[in-house]
Scaffold this active site. Sequence first.
Site, PDB file in Angstrom:
ATOM      1  N   TRP A 201       0.821  -1.202   0.000  1.00 44.75           N
ATOM      2  CA  TRP A 201       0.000   0.000   0.000  1.00 44.75           C
ATOM      3  C   TRP A 201       0.866   1.267   0.000  1.00 44.75           C
ATOM      4  O   TRP A 201       0.532   2.266  -0.627  1.00 44.75           O
ATOM      5  CB  TRP A 201      -0.974  -0.045   1.176  1.00 44.75           C
ATOM      6  CG  TRP A 201      -2.058   1.006   1.197  1.00 44.75           C
ATOM      7  CD1 TRP A 201      -2.614   1.515   2.332  1.00 44.75           C
ATOM      8  CD2 TRP A 201      -2.744   1.644   0.099  1.00 44.75           C
ATOM      9  NE1 TRP A 201      -3.593   2.425   2.016  1.00 44.75           N
ATOM     10  CE2 TRP A 201      -3.691   2.524   0.640  1.00 44.75           C
ATOM     11  CE3 TRP A 201      -2.631   1.557  -1.278  1.00 44.75           C
ATOM     12  CZ2 TRP A 201      -4.537   3.322  -0.144  1.00 44.75           C
ATOM     13  CZ3 TRP A 201      -3.464   2.351  -2.080  1.00 44.75           C
ATOM     14  CH2 TRP A 201      -4.395   3.218  -1.512  1.00 44.75           C
ATOM     15  N   ALA A 329      -4.354  -2.645  -3.285  1.00 42.93           N
ATOM     16  CA  ALA A 329      -3.166  -1.989  -3.838  1.00 42.93           C
ATOM     17  C   ALA A 329      -2.861  -2.447  -5.258  1.00 42.93           C
ATOM     18  O   ALA A 329      -2.512  -1.645  -6.130  1.00 42.93           O
ATOM     19  CB  ALA A 329      -1.971  -2.256  -2.926  1.00 42.93           C
ATOM     20  N   LYS A 380     -13.294  -4.502   9.075  1.00 42.61           N
ATOM     21  CA  LYS A 380     -13.565  -5.240   7.824  1.00 42.61           C
ATOM     22  C   LYS A 380     -12.534  -6.341   7.591  1.00 42.61           C
ATOM     23  O   LYS A 380     -12.835  -7.345   6.935  1.00 42.61           O
ATOM     24  CB  LYS A 380     -13.667  -4.283   6.641  1.00 42.61           C
ATOM     25  CG  LYS A 380     -12.375  -3.565   6.225  1.00 42.61           C
ATOM     26  CD  LYS A 380     -11.507  -4.315   5.246  1.00 42.61           C
ATOM     27  CE  LYS A 380     -10.154  -3.650   5.096  1.00 42.61           C
ATOM     28  NZ  LYS A 380      -9.201  -4.372   4.279  1.00 42.61           N
ATOM     29  N   ASN A 445      -6.403 -10.737   3.860  1.00 38.13           N
ATOM     30  CA  ASN A 445      -7.217 -11.239   4.966  1.00 38.13           C
ATOM     31  C   ASN A 445      -8.174 -12.334   4.498  1.00 38.13           C
ATOM     32  O   ASN A 445      -8.309 -13.377   5.138  1.00 38.13           O
ATOM     33  CB  ASN A 445      -7.985 -10.082   5.611  1.00 38.13           C
ATOM     34  CG  ASN A 445      -7.077  -9.205   6.447  1.00 38.13           C
ATOM     35  OD1 ASN A 445      -6.658  -9.579   7.530  1.00 38.13           O
ATOM     36  ND2 ASN A 445      -6.735  -8.032   5.925  1.00 38.13           N
ATOM     37  N   GLU A 470      -3.736  -7.734   8.753  1.00 40.71           N
ATOM     38  CA  GLU A 470      -4.019  -7.031  10.015  1.00 40.71           C
ATOM     39  C   GLU A 470      -5.082  -7.707  10.866  1.00 40.71           C
ATOM     40  O   GLU A 470      -5.028  -7.670  12.094  1.00 40.71           O
ATOM     41  CB  GLU A 470      -4.463  -5.583   9.726  1.00 40.71           C
ATOM     42  CG  GLU A 470      -3.412  -4.687   9.095  1.00 40.71           C
ATOM     43  CD  GLU A 470      -2.351  -4.200  10.085  1.00 40.71           C
ATOM     44  OE1 GLU A 470      -2.188  -4.797  11.149  1.00 40.71           O
ATOM     45  OE2 GLU A 470      -1.667  -3.220   9.746  1.00 40.71           O
TER      46      GLU A 470
END
Length: 521
Positions: A201, A329, A380, A445, A470
């Site tokens: 990113w 990204a 999210k 994720n 994350e």
Amino acid sequence: MAAGLREGLPAPCCPCGCAWYFRPTASIREELRTTGHAVRLETAGAEVGVVSVERAVTDWSARYFGQWWKAVEVEPQSVCAGPLVLAEIDPGAYGEAALAVTQAPHTSAVCAKAQLLVTRCEESGVVRAVSPDQALAYRSEPAGAILPPPRHPAMSRPCPARPIRWPGPVGIPTMACPQRKDPPVSRPRPVRAAVFSAGSWGTAAAKILADAGSDVIVHARRSEVADGINTRHRNPDYFPDVDLPASLTATTDPAAALEGADYLVLSVPAQTLRANLAVWAPHIGPDTVIVSLMKGIETDTGLRASQVVAQVTGVPADRIAVLSGPNLAREIMAGRPAAATVACPDEDVARRFQQACRTSYFRPYTSTDVIGCELGGAVKNVIALAVGIAAGMGLGDNAAAVLITRGLAETTRLAVRMGARPATPAGLSGMGDLVATCSSPLSRNRTFGAHLGQGMTVAEATAATRQTTEGVKSATAILDLARVHGVEMPITEVMAALLQGKIALDEAAAALMQRPPRPER
Ligand SMILES: NC(=O)C1=CN([C@@H]2O[C@H](COP(=O)(O)OP(=O)(O)OC[C@H]3O[C@@H](n4cnc5c(N)ncnc54)[C@H](OP(=O)(O)O)[C@@H]3O)[C@@H](O)[C@H]2O)C=CC1
Ligand SMILES: O=C(CO)COP(=O)(O)O
């Protein structure tokens, strides 16, 4: 005002029985008096003293409030408070305070450009407030003195003040920020942006900024990545197949990257932010705006990235922005269209960054709801893990839609309880990002979740994932926030239990399907 206090006796101290988490003990009063630091802030008609055992707190007060009021460093013994305001920065105490305030009837106000939730005990006059943007809690007592009043005539006047010498902007009384060398000036474009780091990113954000006409330098922690960007205009590790703008440069030297930067754009894994930023902070200029791209919650503290930035750097909330939205990204590197939200308590700051990153393929919107944007981005990822699991287990599209919809419901519940505007989770940083992340095979994720759904253990899925995921760490931190704020987040709860190895996959699915029936809210 006494700030930065961490010890004390929790004691019920209002007639209404509300227990407060902090009362200054005699030893703390003495510590403040003898080894504390103090700053007196004077306006035409009022005066307030800030006393703390931590110099960073009084320095920050002088820097922040000194822009408007006269700020002078004084001896702590000279500060005699009448009404007493305690400010608490300890994350645990903040969490308790936030819970107490939000569960009581409270009002919302804006103070120093940050949201403040305020509740008042009618009987005692005690006012309690929390600033979710800054993770600060306050308690104001109608009367009380934190330090002993002066005992002899020599002490009856304020101690000789040591002026903090820095020029105030013309027209603003006396002192301004000690770090500010010149009055603020409007800068001609191009703006200069320093992007830390050169991952997926970070690289894509650097490309957006460069394509928008900004002068961009990337800070890479490895020299081979910096060399690749400087000599071949490619990021050899993350996007070896994509040409970067020739104007984009890279360095491994944080001081060089931050020299003259209008923006510090941060894109490291959320759990590494605090340690990295502590190293970079001394090089951050007095006017540099910090923009967080990160979508994680710090596990030890439950803080959002912008809160960690504020804590580590002392930069005020109105110079910290976040950028969040459906921004895979890889798609952005390919020049495919995307949009995002730039949120900052100071909308002018958000507007300026919006201009700095607006391109033919990237459309930023602005908002002042930092809490809503950051929570949408963090939660999210956890929901995407769940959707990935469902996909890996072959549970079908209905199951994915249920998880996305109910995931949005629990995101909204938490965000609103923590001070977000209800509309924000329905926007780009909430639903937009949820849909993109949960639907795309590009999402790390979702992919991690799919690995679990196909039978990998958490350790195996971690080993199979090179890039930042994350949601894996943030799930537990988000669940802790939900508990502190009294919010039900069943998907997050099940994901946290699964990731901690407390339940198996089939138990996770059953736990969600067998919840007691209830109205849809
Ligand atoms: N990728 C995406 O599509 C998007 C990501 N985000 C968010 O951006 C943040 C960064 O993610 P992303 O760029 O994807 O992650 P990546 O894994 O792609 O890159 C991480 C970057 O951080 C560096 N890094 C890793 N560990 C450390 C450390 N301990 N100290 C310093 N630097 C470190 C890496 O350096 P090195 O290469 O040397 O390991 C790399 O430059 C996350 O919060 C993510 O949620 C937000 C929107 C979109
Ligand atoms: O945040 C993202 C897209 O907006 C990227 O999601 P992942 O971290 O799951 O790849």
